[in-house]
Write a protein that holds these residues in place. Structure first.
Motif, PDB file in Angstrom:
ATOM      1  N   HIS A  16      26.773  33.389  30.604  1.00 54.49           N
ATOM      2  CA  HIS A  16      28.052  33.035  29.967  1.00 54.49           C
ATOM      3  C   HIS A  16      27.772  32.078  28.813  1.00 54.49           C
ATOM      4  O   HIS A  16      27.358  30.936  29.023  1.00 54.49           O
ATOM      5  CB  HIS A  16      29.010  32.399  30.966  1.00 54.49           C
ATOM      6  CG  HIS A  16      30.443  32.640  30.622  1.00 54.49           C
ATOM      7  ND1 HIS A  16      30.979  32.333  29.377  1.00 54.49           N
ATOM      8  CD2 HIS A  16      31.466  33.178  31.338  1.00 54.49           C
ATOM      9  CE1 HIS A  16      32.249  32.666  29.350  1.00 54.49           C
ATOM     10  NE2 HIS A  16      32.579  33.188  30.531  1.00 54.49           N
ATOM     11  N   SER A  57      31.361  40.201  34.604  1.00 60.33           N
ATOM     12  CA  SER A  57      31.956  38.949  35.085  1.00 60.33           C
ATOM     13  C   SER A  57      32.324  38.026  33.931  1.00 60.33           C
ATOM     14  O   SER A  57      32.982  36.999  34.142  1.00 60.33           O
ATOM     15  CB  SER A  57      30.998  38.223  36.037  1.00 60.33           C
ATOM     16  OG  SER A  57      29.738  37.996  35.410  1.00 60.33           O
ATOM     17  N   GLU A  60      35.974  36.555  33.373  1.00 61.57           N
ATOM     18  CA  GLU A  60      36.531  35.306  33.886  1.00 61.57           C
ATOM     19  C   GLU A  60      36.371  34.198  32.851  1.00 61.57           C
ATOM     20  O   GLU A  60      35.262  33.903  32.400  1.00 61.57           O
ATOM     21  CB  GLU A  60      35.825  34.927  35.185  1.00 61.57           C
ATOM     22  CG  GLU A  60      36.452  33.738  35.877  1.00 61.57           C
ATOM     23  CD  GLU A  60      35.965  33.594  37.313  1.00 61.57           C
ATOM     24  OE1 GLU A  60      35.859  32.442  37.761  1.00 61.57           O
ATOM     25  OE2 GLU A  60      35.704  34.619  37.967  1.00 61.57           O
ATOM     26  N   ALA A 125      28.118  43.238  37.380  1.00 60.77           N
ATOM     27  CA  ALA A 125      27.754  42.027  38.109  1.00 60.77           C
ATOM     28  C   ALA A 125      27.886  42.272  39.613  1.00 60.77           C
ATOM     29  O   ALA A 125      28.444  43.284  40.051  1.00 60.77           O
ATOM     30  CB  ALA A 125      28.649  40.874  37.680  1.00 60.77           C
ATOM     31  N   ARG A 128      30.232  36.515  43.106  1.00 62.66           N
ATOM     32  CA  ARG A 128      31.277  35.712  42.469  1.00 62.66           C
ATOM     33  C   ARG A 128      30.644  34.806  41.421  1.00 62.66           C
ATOM     34  O   ARG A 128      30.592  33.580  41.613  1.00 62.66           O
ATOM     35  CB  ARG A 128      31.990  34.837  43.500  1.00 62.66           C
ATOM     36  CG  ARG A 128      32.804  35.570  44.546  1.00 62.66           C
ATOM     37  CD  ARG A 128      33.315  34.562  45.567  1.00 62.66           C
ATOM     38  NE  ARG A 128      34.116  35.193  46.597  1.00 62.66           N
ATOM     39  CZ  ARG A 128      35.434  35.090  46.703  1.00 62.66           C
ATOM     40  NH1 ARG A 128      36.105  34.397  45.796  1.00 62.66           N
ATOM     41  NH2 ARG A 128      36.094  35.675  47.683  1.00 62.66           N
ATOM     42  N   TRP A 133      36.648  35.848  40.263  1.00 59.83           N
ATOM     43  CA  TRP A 133      36.530  37.305  40.325  1.00 59.83           C
ATOM     44  C   TRP A 133      35.413  37.681  41.307  1.00 59.83           C
ATOM     45  O   TRP A 133      34.374  37.005  41.381  1.00 59.83           O
ATOM     46  CB  TRP A 133      36.238  37.885  38.954  1.00 59.83           C
ATOM     47  CG  TRP A 133      37.447  37.974  38.055  1.00 59.83           C
ATOM     48  CD1 TRP A 133      38.113  36.934  37.493  1.00 59.83           C
ATOM     49  CD2 TRP A 133      38.119  39.162  37.634  1.00 59.83           C
ATOM     50  NE1 TRP A 133      39.172  37.379  36.732  1.00 59.83           N
ATOM     51  CE2 TRP A 133      39.197  38.759  36.794  1.00 59.83           C
ATOM     52  CE3 TRP A 133      37.926  40.516  37.854  1.00 59.83           C
ATOM     53  CZ2 TRP A 133      40.062  39.669  36.196  1.00 59.83           C
ATOM     54  CZ3 TRP A 133      38.785  41.434  37.262  1.00 59.83           C
ATOM     55  CH2 TRP A 133      39.846  41.014  36.447  1.00 59.83           C
ATOM     56  N   PHE A 135      32.826  40.868  42.490  1.00 59.92           N
ATOM     57  CA  PHE A 135      32.235  42.128  42.031  1.00 59.92           C
ATOM     58  C   PHE A 135      31.362  42.687  43.155  1.00 59.92           C
ATOM     59  O   PHE A 135      30.428  42.030  43.613  1.00 59.92           O
ATOM     60  CB  PHE A 135      31.402  41.895  40.764  1.00 59.92           C
ATOM     61  CG  PHE A 135      32.207  41.367  39.614  1.00 59.92           C
ATOM     62  CD1 PHE A 135      32.754  42.224  38.678  1.00 59.92           C
ATOM     63  CD2 PHE A 135      32.446  39.998  39.492  1.00 59.92           C
ATOM     64  CE1 PHE A 135      33.517  41.742  37.625  1.00 59.92           C
ATOM     65  CE2 PHE A 135      33.213  39.504  38.445  1.00 59.92           C
ATOM     66  CZ  PHE A 135      33.754  40.373  37.519  1.00 59.92           C
ATOM     67  N   ASN A 315      41.692  40.490  41.296  1.00 57.93           N
ATOM     68  CA  ASN A 315      40.460  39.944  40.717  1.00 57.93           C
ATOM     69  C   ASN A 315      39.216  40.513  41.401  1.00 57.93           C
ATOM     70  O   ASN A 315      38.151  39.885  41.364  1.00 57.93           O
ATOM     71  CB  ASN A 315      40.449  38.412  40.834  1.00 57.93           C
ATOM     72  CG  ASN A 315      41.441  37.766  39.876  1.00 57.93           C
ATOM     73  OD1 ASN A 315      41.950  38.423  38.972  1.00 57.93           O
ATOM     74  ND2 ASN A 315      41.707  36.490  40.073  1.00 57.93           N
TER      75      ASN A 315
END
Length: 469
Positions: A16, A57, A60, A125, A128, A133, A135, A315
């Protein structure tokens, strides 16, 4: 050099980026102040295309960091894309919105100074990653989706080097991207002959990683971008065992898509086995049936089925299917080889001069194969021309009649014999001498009509395994 002077493929897995700090990245006398290593890589490798791999992800939203940087500024400017993605009704819509965000985001980061071709790749992903979210699915889907998206480009562009920067990757991303680089190099060698024929055969792979940024250091720290691995990938990887299925269900006890998996194995199993063992005539036969188009159609269908099977509920993102990355690689290898041989004009039945054109391909699989195939073709030509008067008056003649010796009996097809004679065992091959001196070769009807079954019965079909998730 690739098309338009581009010869380097840069692959960067990112976590991220919103919270990345502004630092000074340095390497080999070059330095650059930025929150990501990407601009520095572009200074080092100006003739490049870039694939940025992120996880879904990213949907988010991230909190504002204590020390906002250019990475946060560009994040804020493009955050609407993420908000649209969070409201997506389908997984395709979610991925498309994230791709739009990433494309705009990278352009903002680079500004006007760097304008490379950027390919955003949205990968699956698990768990969490952001805390909200969820996955669910197979972690190996990351490799499958990245390989699918990258493969579409390398089929057309002959990159001679691959640069992977794992600095900003998280979780399983760095290790799987490094593994991915080797497979991309194999596909490039299989697809683009000049990479094999070059004076220094192979595709260069460079792996970079920067010093970790201290969490509490004041000011703007200086970080080195380190070359942690370098190699020349000069051989095409053919695994000794291959997956039974391309598309797998995540629900135990069920296995849909039987026809799709059958199509995958009919093409990939035949081509992989013909490469793993030196069977050039069988390979040309395998790729002469519009194999490239049909194999690519199977690839796209598998990807489409996988994408549409993903469910979004609140989510939670639930992937019901998994694409086996080993099977995807083999099917993509099938496409690469089929396109390459089609461009060379190879056809079946094939003459000995045509078969000699596959020598660079087999040499890239195993150097010894070149000599095995060359020797066998030379022997057939020599034997054929000794009795050319008889052959010119005949139609297709069993190859064993040319080699016939007193008291010789028909021999069954044997794995050892097939390997030693490059798949041209005289009991199953037929020969025809044309007026122009060409020596045509083909298999008998049993091998022409049922090649997979014949490979299996003779032990030359690579063994299969069933994936367990």
């Amino acid at each position: 050099m690739g098309q338009s002077g581009i010869d380097t493929l840069i692959v960067v897995p990112w976590g991220h980026p919103a919270g990345w700090r502004q630092v000074r990245y340095t390497t080999k006398g070059i330095s650059l102040d930025h929150c990501t290593t990407l601009p520095l890589l572009l200074k080092m490798f100006p003739r490049s295309e870039v694939f940025v791999l992120v996880l879904d992800s990213l949907v988010e939203e991230a909190p504002k960091p204590q020390s906002p940087s250019k990475c946060w500024q560009c994040y804020e400017e493009n955050i609407e894309h993420l908000r649209y993605a969070s409201q997506a009704k389908s997984y395709k819509e979610l991925r498309d919105q994230l791709a739009g965000f990433l494309s705009s985001y990278v352009k903002c980061l680079l500004g006007d100074q760097y304008k490379p071709v950027i390919h955003p790749v949205i990968c699956p992903a698990v768990g969490r990653p952001g805390g909200k979210w969820i996955f669910r699915g197979n972690p190996r889907d990351f490799e499958s989706i990245a390989l699918y998206d990258l493969g579409k480009t390398i089929m057309e562009k002959p990159f001679s080097s691959i640069v992977v920067d794992t600095t900003h990757g998280v979780n399983f991303m760095p290790s799987l991207t490094t593994r991915l680089a080797n497979r991309l190099a194999s596909l490039l060698l299989a697809r683009h002959e000049h990479l094999v024929l070059a004076e220094q055969r192979g595709v260069k792979i460079y792996i970079y990683n920067a010093d970790p940024v201290p969490l509490a250091s004041p000011g703007q720290p200086e970080m080195s971008l380190n070359l942690i691995a370098e190699e020349t990938h000069s051989s095409i990887q053919i695994p000794p065992v291959i997956p039974e299925n391309l598309l797998e269900t995540m629900e135990p006890g069920t296995q849909p898509y039987i026809e799709l998996n059958k199509t995958y194995f009919e093409y990939a199993g035949l081509v992989a086995s013909s490469l793993y063992y030196p069977l050039p005539l069988l390979l040309v036969h395998a790729v002469s049936q519009e194999t490239a188009a049909k194999a690519w159609e199977a690839l796209e269908k598998a990807h489409g089925e996988w994408e549409t099977s993903v469910e979004i509920s609140g989510n939670t993102v639930q992937r019901r299917l998994a694409i086996n990355p080993d099977a995807l690689y083999l099917l993509m290898l099938t496409v690469a080889v089929a396109r390459r041989l089609k461009e060379k004009g190879l056809s079946y039945p094939s003459d000995t001069r045509q078969l000699a054109q596959v020598l660079p391909l087999y040499e890239a699989v195993n150097e010894a194969y070149r000599y095995i195939i060359e020797d066998e073709l030379a022997r057939i030509e020599k034997k054929t021309f000794r009795i050319q008067r008889i052959l010119k008056e005949a139609d297709w003649t069993p190859l064993y009649l040319i080699y016939i010796e007193p008291n010789q009996h028909f021999s069954a097809v044997k794995k050892r014999t097939m390997i030693a004679h490059a798949g041209l065992q005289k009991e199953i091959v037929q020969v025809k001498l044309l007026e122009n001196g060409q020596v045509l070769l083909r298999y008998n009807s049993a091998w022409e009509n049922r090649p997979l079954q014949q490979l299996s019965s003779s032990g030359l079909l690579l063994p299969q395994y069933k994936a367990t998730y």
